[in-house]
Design a protein around this motif. Structure first.
Motif, PDB file in Angstrom:
ATOM      1  N   TYR B  54      40.412  24.958  59.203  1.00 44.47           N
ATOM      2  CA  TYR B  54      41.016  24.044  57.805  1.00 44.47           C
ATOM      3  C   TYR B  54      42.139  25.448  57.032  1.00 44.47           C
ATOM      4  N   ARG B 204      35.237  17.410  51.820  1.00 43.57           N
ATOM      5  CA  ARG B 204      36.378  17.041  52.358  1.00 43.57           C
ATOM      6  C   ARG B 204      37.089  18.190  52.560  1.00 43.57           C
ATOM      7  N   ALA B 205      37.724  18.251  53.856  1.00 39.80           N
ATOM      8  CA  ALA B 205      38.490  18.951  53.885  1.00 39.80           C
ATOM      9  C   ALA B 205      37.964  20.776  53.500  1.00 39.80           C
ATOM     10  N   PHE B 206      38.808  21.316  52.815  1.00 37.61           N
ATOM     11  CA  PHE B 206      38.234  23.105  52.804  1.00 37.61           C
ATOM     12  C   PHE B 206      36.525  22.994  52.102  1.00 37.61           C
ATOM     13  N   SER B 230      31.554  14.520  56.160  1.00 37.41           N
ATOM     14  CA  SER B 230      32.778  13.948  55.659  1.00 37.41           C
ATOM     15  C   SER B 230      33.041  12.378  54.722  1.00 37.41           C
ATOM     16  N   HIS B 232      34.952   9.784  55.369  1.00 33.29           N
ATOM     17  CA  HIS B 232      35.964   9.578  55.973  1.00 33.29           C
ATOM     18  C   HIS B 232      34.925   8.914  57.426  1.00 33.29           C
ATOM     19  N   ASP B 233      33.794   9.765  57.951  1.00 32.37           N
ATOM     20  CA  ASP B 233      32.663  10.163  58.955  1.00 32.37           C
ATOM     21  C   ASP B 233      32.097   9.012  58.586  1.00 32.37           C
ATOM     22  N   PRO B 256      44.398  17.534  46.641  1.00 26.35           N
ATOM     23  CA  PRO B 256      44.605  15.765  47.606  1.00 26.35           C
ATOM     24  C   PRO B 256      43.527  15.127  47.761  1.00 26.35           C
ATOM     25  N   VAL B 257      41.723  15.985  48.008  1.00 28.68           N
ATOM     26  CA  VAL B 257      40.747  15.072  48.567  1.00 28.68           C
ATOM     27  C   VAL B 257      40.210  14.691  47.633  1.00 28.68           C
ATOM     28  N   ASP B 260      38.975  11.345  47.638  1.00 29.06           N
ATOM     29  CA  ASP B 260      38.257  10.765  48.738  1.00 29.06           C
ATOM     30  C   ASP B 260      36.400  10.694  48.783  1.00 29.06           C
ATOM     31  N   GLU B 300      41.588  25.768  45.059  1.00 27.22           N
ATOM     32  CA  GLU B 300      40.689  25.154  46.147  1.00 27.22           C
ATOM     33  C   GLU B 300      40.534  25.521  46.948  1.00 27.22           C
TER      34      GLU B 300
END
Lengths: 339, 339
Positions: B54, B204-206, B230, B232-233, B256-257, B260, B300
């Motif tokens: 990432y 999520r992400a980082f 994550s 989403h998964d 930004p996440v 989520d 972040e």
């Protein structure tokens, strides 16, 4: 789910019959030189993409990255992708983040291919070339025929883009027909595994994505927490969970990584775990206490499709044995609209 | 393990003090143009590599692939990697397959960097440039300070190779010091989670790699099967396992996440799962029934180091609550010699 499992030999045969059309379509977007691939997917499609990762690098000798969609959809990163082919995968073509990510990758210079079962979907519209899976409507929540069709599509792409044959396709279709005709092994193994509270799946290289997908499929259809590992990642820690309360399903094909899976099965058994092998012969995984046999002689690169059928049959019978409707488990819906 | 957790502010401060040396060493092997990265690792180091994936793509805007070592070590694939930087990661530098894979990637044209804690190791010898983690001897089996040192090394590489700052490093070191000084939140959460038979980690992400690593750490120290996802998964299937018997740890940072993760926590709670948040404030994950607070204000991209400390403290207290020696759990050994 049972009906869709049974359709797989016909689905794969139809896709193989279109292999020269696929090769021609792909030739039109192949960068020259081809520097690499980026694959975009979620869920079962992401496991198929892990197979794509192996078969594309094996056939073409260029690196393959799996996208991290949040970088594109949440952080606005437009990567520099001149010379890259981006391949987006979504059974329905309606996972918004997959289509959105493909658009950003194309803006970054990638040429784009979509693999999906619905050629009128947003993913198909977002890509320069579409390879229709042609699997027909998939109604059961757990993906089966679209999963193996995606594996086949990746192998056909690898064949079209690389210089190594992926194997004998008619022989694969025959093996799939044999597998869907007799699910006795999976039924017997389900009876053995039905009480399992902890379940591991193990596979390496081309069978690693099958282990991942088998884990997801069993989780989806039974609610049992399970997990797919490569033998090497298993030894880097998760082996700690293996004891007499653990059951494991080990996927093995004859080839360079068979000994790794054999050793993982022996390590698990030594810790008291019960091991079921999905393999050509019981002798391929001597530590296993049960065998789900796959037809012998399928080429190593295509064998994951046959093993996937066995994993689907196992998930189906485990669900039924636990009183869950495998077509519509736990309120899951068919299209998962992650953005 | 407890002593090594406490060393992390000093370890990271020492690494940051070497940032200009690292930048100079890396400049010497940076291809021009830089077309992409390939990262090679196993176990905890592989989770650190997911963070590297990432942070490197975020900072440099070029694609990052995680290697599939079997292609190099078992199938003899030598990928074409002109313009690529390959980064191999191994705490001990003694995982034979990581060093062997790096040699093949270099033969394929990649420039090579090794991240490891032992500069005399086979991995260090296999790479053109070595970035020593400088974490000092790590004696406990579960990696702690070498994990966060690897995250820091990736962020420093990203800063050196890209054109975006990764954040305020002195502020990070201060936050780490605050975190190691007070583990009350982790201790309280461990009491809440001690009976969990099924445990999920979400990020999520980082923070996705932190969720993966928290899962591995808890599995290593407690034997409880657990898994990082994550959001989403999670929604693409594994949400099926969530019910009143499931506990989840959700990692969240402002950014930004965050929404989520907030939504995933709400979905899990709606299914009856109990959620613990690792976040700045309880309000960041309203559905959580408990909070392990992280110091506020860390950038972040660097916050994953602070969240990792909280995950380590949680794994430590869970092990102790279950009567397991966290330094030497379940007969695991420190160097995992996967070939």
């Amino acid at each position: 789910m049972a009906a869709e499992i049974a359709e797989q030999p016909a689905v794969i045969a139809r896709l193989v019959a279109r292999s020269s059309d696929i090769a021609a379509a792909v030739a039109a977007v192949r960068p020259d030189p081809l520097r690499g691939f980026v694959l975009v997917a979620r869920g079962s499609s992401d496991h198929a993409a892990v197979y794509g990762r192996y078969v594309l690098e094996y056939a073409t000798g260029v690196p393959v990255a799996l996208a991290a969609p949040s970088l594109q959809t949440r952080y606005g990163v437009v990567p520099r992708l001149d010379g890259f082919l981006a391949i987006g995968v979504s059974q329905s073509g309606r996972t918004p983040e997959v289509a959105a990510t493909m658009e950003v990758l194309q803006a970054g210079g990638a040429r784009t291919i979509g693999l999906c079962n619905d050629v009128g979907s947003p993913l198909a519209e977002a890509c320069e070339v579409v390879v229709p899976l042609g699997a027909g409507p998939e109604r059961a929540v757990p993906a089966t025929k679209t999963f193996t069709a995606t594996l086949a599509a990746f192998a056909l792409l690898a064949q079209a883009l690389g210089d190594r044959s992926t194997g004998d396709w008619p022989r694969l279709v025959d093996a799939l027909a044999v597998a869907v005709d007799d699910d006795t092994g999976a039924r017997t193994a389900a009876a053995l595994l039905v009480g399992a509270q902890r379940l591991l799946q193990v596979g390496r290289a081309f069978l690693y994505p099958v282990a991942l997908e088998a884990g997801l499929k069993i989780t989806e259809t039974t609610g049992v927490a399970t997990n797919g590992y490569s033998p090497h990642d298993l030894r880097h820690g998760p082996i700690a969970v293996a004891d007499a309360g653990v059951h494991a399903v080990c996927f093995s094909s004859p080839g360079p990584v068979a000994a790794d899976v054999e050793r993982a099965a022996a390590d698990l058994t030594a810790r008291g775990a019960r091991v079921v092998a999905v393999a050509e012969r019981g002798g391929d995984v001597p530590a296993a206490s049960a065998l789900i046999a796959v037809p012998s002689g399928t080429d190593e690169l295509l064998a994951p499709l046959v093993h996937s059928v066995r994993a689907q049959q196992l998930a189906l019978h485990l669900a039924q044995a636990r009183g869950v409707d495998p077509d519509r488990p736990f309120g899951l819906t068919k299209v998962t609209a992650t953005e």
